[in-house]
Motif scaffolding. Structure first.
Motif, PDB file in Angstrom:
ATOM      1  N   ILE A  38       0.846  -1.198   0.000  1.00 21.37           N
ATOM      2  CA  ILE A  38       0.000   0.000   0.000  1.00 21.37           C
ATOM      3  C   ILE A  38       0.881   1.246   0.000  1.00 21.37           C
ATOM      4  O   ILE A  38       0.643   2.194  -0.756  1.00 21.37           O
ATOM      5  CB  ILE A  38      -0.956  -0.010   1.206  1.00 21.37           C
ATOM      6  CG1 ILE A  38      -2.014  -1.091   1.001  1.00 21.37           C
ATOM      7  CG2 ILE A  38      -1.593   1.360   1.424  1.00 21.37           C
ATOM      8  CD1 ILE A  38      -2.942  -1.294   2.177  1.00 21.37           C
ATOM      9  N   LEU A  39       1.914   1.252   0.838  1.00 26.52           N
ATOM     10  CA  LEU A  39       2.821   2.412   0.897  1.00 26.52           C
ATOM     11  C   LEU A  39       3.524   2.643  -0.440  1.00 26.52           C
ATOM     12  O   LEU A  39       3.676   3.784  -0.883  1.00 26.52           O
ATOM     13  CB  LEU A  39       3.853   2.215   2.008  1.00 26.52           C
ATOM     14  CG  LEU A  39       3.293   2.180   3.428  1.00 26.52           C
ATOM     15  CD1 LEU A  39       4.388   1.798   4.409  1.00 26.52           C
ATOM     16  CD2 LEU A  39       2.660   3.511   3.789  1.00 26.52           C
ATOM     17  N   VAL A  40       3.947   1.564  -1.091  1.00 22.33           N
ATOM     18  CA  VAL A  40       4.630   1.690  -2.382  1.00 22.33           C
ATOM     19  C   VAL A  40       3.676   2.281  -3.425  1.00 22.33           C
ATOM     20  O   VAL A  40       4.038   3.190  -4.177  1.00 22.33           O
ATOM     21  CB  VAL A  40       5.186   0.329  -2.848  1.00 22.33           C
ATOM     22  CG1 VAL A  40       5.666   0.394  -4.290  1.00 22.33           C
ATOM     23  CG2 VAL A  40       6.307  -0.129  -1.928  1.00 22.33           C
ATOM     24  N   THR A  41       2.444   1.795  -3.448  1.00 17.84           N
ATOM     25  CA  THR A  41       1.457   2.310  -4.403  1.00 17.84           C
ATOM     26  C   THR A  41       1.185   3.787  -4.148  1.00 17.84           C
ATOM     27  O   THR A  41       1.142   4.585  -5.085  1.00 17.84           O
ATOM     28  CB  THR A  41       0.153   1.508  -4.308  1.00 17.84           C
ATOM     29  OG1 THR A  41       0.437   0.141  -4.603  1.00 17.84           O
ATOM     30  CG2 THR A  41      -0.887   2.042  -5.277  1.00 17.84           C
ATOM     31  N   GLU A  42       1.021   4.157  -2.878  1.00 17.31           N
ATOM     32  CA  GLU A  42       0.760   5.556  -2.553  1.00 17.31           C
ATOM     33  C   GLU A  42       1.929   6.446  -2.948  1.00 17.31           C
ATOM     34  O   GLU A  42       1.722   7.568  -3.428  1.00 17.31           O
ATOM     35  CB  GLU A  42       0.450   5.692  -1.067  1.00 17.31           C
ATOM     36  CG  GLU A  42      -0.886   5.090  -0.690  1.00 17.31           C
ATOM     37  CD  GLU A  42      -1.164   5.093   0.793  1.00 17.31           C
ATOM     38  OE1 GLU A  42      -2.345   4.996   1.162  1.00 17.31           O
ATOM     39  OE2 GLU A  42      -0.208   5.187   1.602  1.00 17.31           O
ATOM     40  N   MET A  43       3.123   5.961  -2.779  1.00 14.75           N
ATOM     41  CA  MET A  43       4.298   6.734  -3.181  1.00 14.75           C
ATOM     42  C   MET A  43       4.295   6.934  -4.699  1.00 14.75           C
ATOM     43  O   MET A  43       4.600   8.018  -5.191  1.00 14.75           O
ATOM     44  CB  MET A  43       5.571   6.026  -2.738  1.00 14.75           C
ATOM     45  CG  MET A  43       6.835   6.823  -2.995  1.00 14.75           C
ATOM     46  SD  MET A  43       8.322   6.051  -2.339  1.00 14.75           S
ATOM     47  CE  MET A  43       8.381   4.532  -3.262  1.00 14.75           C
ATOM     48  N   MET A  44       3.907   5.904  -5.438  1.00 11.44           N
ATOM     49  CA  MET A  44       3.909   5.988  -6.900  1.00 11.44           C
ATOM     50  C   MET A  44       2.831   6.940  -7.419  1.00 11.44           C
ATOM     51  O   MET A  44       3.067   7.661  -8.395  1.00 11.44           O
ATOM     52  CB  MET A  44       3.711   4.598  -7.504  1.00 11.44           C
ATOM     53  CG  MET A  44       4.914   3.682  -7.284  1.00 11.44           C
ATOM     54  SD  MET A  44       4.639   1.988  -7.818  1.00 11.44           S
ATOM     55  CE  MET A  44       4.516   2.221  -9.582  1.00 11.44           C
ATOM     56  N   ILE A  45       1.655   6.967  -6.775  1.00 10.07           N
ATOM     57  CA  ILE A  45       0.582   7.832  -7.261  1.00 10.07           C
ATOM     58  C   ILE A  45       0.588   9.203  -6.587  1.00 10.07           C
ATOM     59  O   ILE A  45      -0.142  10.107  -6.992  1.00 10.07           O
ATOM     60  CB  ILE A  45      -0.801   7.167  -7.119  1.00 10.07           C
ATOM     61  CG1 ILE A  45      -1.169   6.923  -5.660  1.00 10.07           C
ATOM     62  CG2 ILE A  45      -0.862   5.885  -7.930  1.00 10.07           C
ATOM     63  CD1 ILE A  45      -2.588   6.385  -5.447  1.00 10.07           C
ATOM     64  N   GLY A  46       1.406   9.364  -5.542  1.00  5.76           N
ATOM     65  CA  GLY A  46       1.575  10.663  -4.916  1.00  5.76           C
ATOM     66  C   GLY A  46       0.471  11.080  -3.962  1.00  5.76           C
ATOM     67  O   GLY A  46       0.290  12.264  -3.705  1.00  5.76           O
ATOM     68  N   ARG A  47      -0.292  10.120  -3.437  1.00  2.26           N
ATOM     69  CA  ARG A  47      -1.365  10.443  -2.495  1.00  2.26           C
ATOM     70  C   ARG A  47      -1.747   9.193  -1.711  1.00  2.26           C
ATOM     71  O   ARG A  47      -1.378   8.084  -2.072  1.00  2.26           O
ATOM     72  CB  ARG A  47      -2.597  10.979  -3.211  1.00  2.26           C
ATOM     73  CG  ARG A  47      -3.216   9.957  -4.165  1.00  2.26           C
ATOM     74  CD  ARG A  47      -4.521  10.460  -4.778  1.00  2.26           C
ATOM     75  NE  ARG A  47      -5.049   9.529  -5.744  1.00  2.26           N
ATOM     76  CZ  ARG A  47      -5.767   8.453  -5.453  1.00  2.26           C
ATOM     77  NH1 ARG A  47      -6.042   8.156  -4.203  1.00  2.26           N
ATOM     78  NH2 ARG A  47      -6.211   7.658  -6.412  1.00  2.26           N
ATOM     79  N   TYR A  48      -2.508   9.401  -0.623  1.00  3.17           N
ATOM     80  CA  TYR A  48      -3.055   8.273   0.122  1.00  3.17           C
ATOM     81  C   TYR A  48      -4.165   7.632  -0.702  1.00  3.17           C
ATOM     82  O   TYR A  48      -4.862   8.316  -1.457  1.00  3.17           O
ATOM     83  CB  TYR A  48      -3.668   8.720   1.454  1.00  3.17           C
ATOM     84  CG  TYR A  48      -2.679   9.180   2.493  1.00  3.17           C
ATOM     85  CD1 TYR A  48      -1.587   8.393   2.844  1.00  3.17           C
ATOM     86  CD2 TYR A  48      -2.856  10.384   3.155  1.00  3.17           C
ATOM     87  CE1 TYR A  48      -0.690   8.810   3.816  1.00  3.17           C
ATOM     88  CE2 TYR A  48      -1.970  10.806   4.133  1.00  3.17           C
ATOM     89  CZ  TYR A  48      -0.887  10.004   4.449  1.00  3.17           C
ATOM     90  OH  TYR A  48      -0.009  10.416   5.416  1.00  3.17           O
ATOM     91  N   LEU A  49      -4.357   6.354  -0.515  1.00  4.00           N
ATOM     92  CA  LEU A  49      -5.500   5.687  -1.127  1.00  4.00           C
ATOM     93  C   LEU A  49      -6.763   6.102  -0.381  1.00  4.00           C
ATOM     94  O   LEU A  49      -6.733   6.313   0.833  1.00  4.00           O
ATOM     95  CB  LEU A  49      -5.349   4.170  -1.044  1.00  4.00           C
ATOM     96  CG  LEU A  49      -4.203   3.561  -1.842  1.00  4.00           C
ATOM     97  CD1 LEU A  49      -4.112   2.072  -1.560  1.00  4.00           C
ATOM     98  CD2 LEU A  49      -4.398   3.792  -3.327  1.00  4.00           C
ATOM     99  N   THR A  50      -7.877   6.206  -1.093  1.00  5.69           N
ATOM    100  CA  THR A  50      -9.146   6.512  -0.442  1.00  5.69           C
ATOM    101  C   THR A  50      -9.670   5.239   0.206  1.00  5.69           C
ATOM    102  O   THR A  50      -9.251   4.135  -0.151  1.00  5.69           O
ATOM    103  CB  THR A  50     -10.172   7.052  -1.457  1.00  5.69           C
ATOM    104  OG1 THR A  50     -10.433   6.035  -2.427  1.00  5.69           O
ATOM    105  CG2 THR A  50      -9.664   8.311  -2.147  1.00  5.69           C
ATOM    106  N   PRO A  51     -10.604   5.348   1.150  1.00  2.00           N
ATOM    107  CA  PRO A  51     -11.115   4.158   1.830  1.00  2.00           C
ATOM    108  C   PRO A  51     -11.690   3.089   0.890  1.00  2.00           C
ATOM    109  O   PRO A  51     -11.619   1.908   1.184  1.00  2.00           O
ATOM    110  CB  PRO A  51     -12.203   4.706   2.754  1.00  2.00           C
ATOM    111  CG  PRO A  51     -11.753   6.098   3.042  1.00  2.00           C
ATOM    112  CD  PRO A  51     -11.128   6.583   1.758  1.00  2.00           C
ATOM    113  N   GLY A  52     -12.214   3.464  -0.257  1.00  2.00           N
ATOM    114  CA  GLY A  52     -12.790   2.489  -1.182  1.00  2.00           C
ATOM    115  C   GLY A  52     -11.791   1.853  -2.133  1.00  2.00           C
ATOM    116  O   GLY A  52     -12.120   0.903  -2.840  1.00  2.00           O
TER     117      GLY A  52
END
Length: 70
Positions: A38-52
């Motif tokens: 999850i952290l790697v994905t958020e770093m790649m997209i530049g934001r936190y994932l939304t709850p959904g």
């Protein structure tokens, strides 16, 4: 420092790596730990994932099983 401290990394019971991130929105439910993928994905997209939003771990499965770590 406590001799049991592992640098803020631990393995989930399913074998996935979790990283300590106390200020992370998803960390509150897990004592401050968030799945690494999850952290790697958020770093790649530049934001936190939304709850959904969900992120599936890499296809090779849990690192603990593939690397033989205890």
């Amino acid at each position: 420092m406590n001799g049991n401290w592992k640098g803020g990394r631990t393995y989930h019971k399913a074998g996935y790596l979790m990283v300590r991130q106390p200020g992370h929105p998803r960390g509150a439910a897990n004592s401050g730990y968030v799945f690494e993928h999850i952290l790697v994905t958020e770093m790649m997209i530049g934001r936190y994932l939304t709850p959904g939003e969900t992120v599936h771990p890499p296809q090779w499965g849990p690192r603990r099983q593939s690397s033989g770590e205890p």
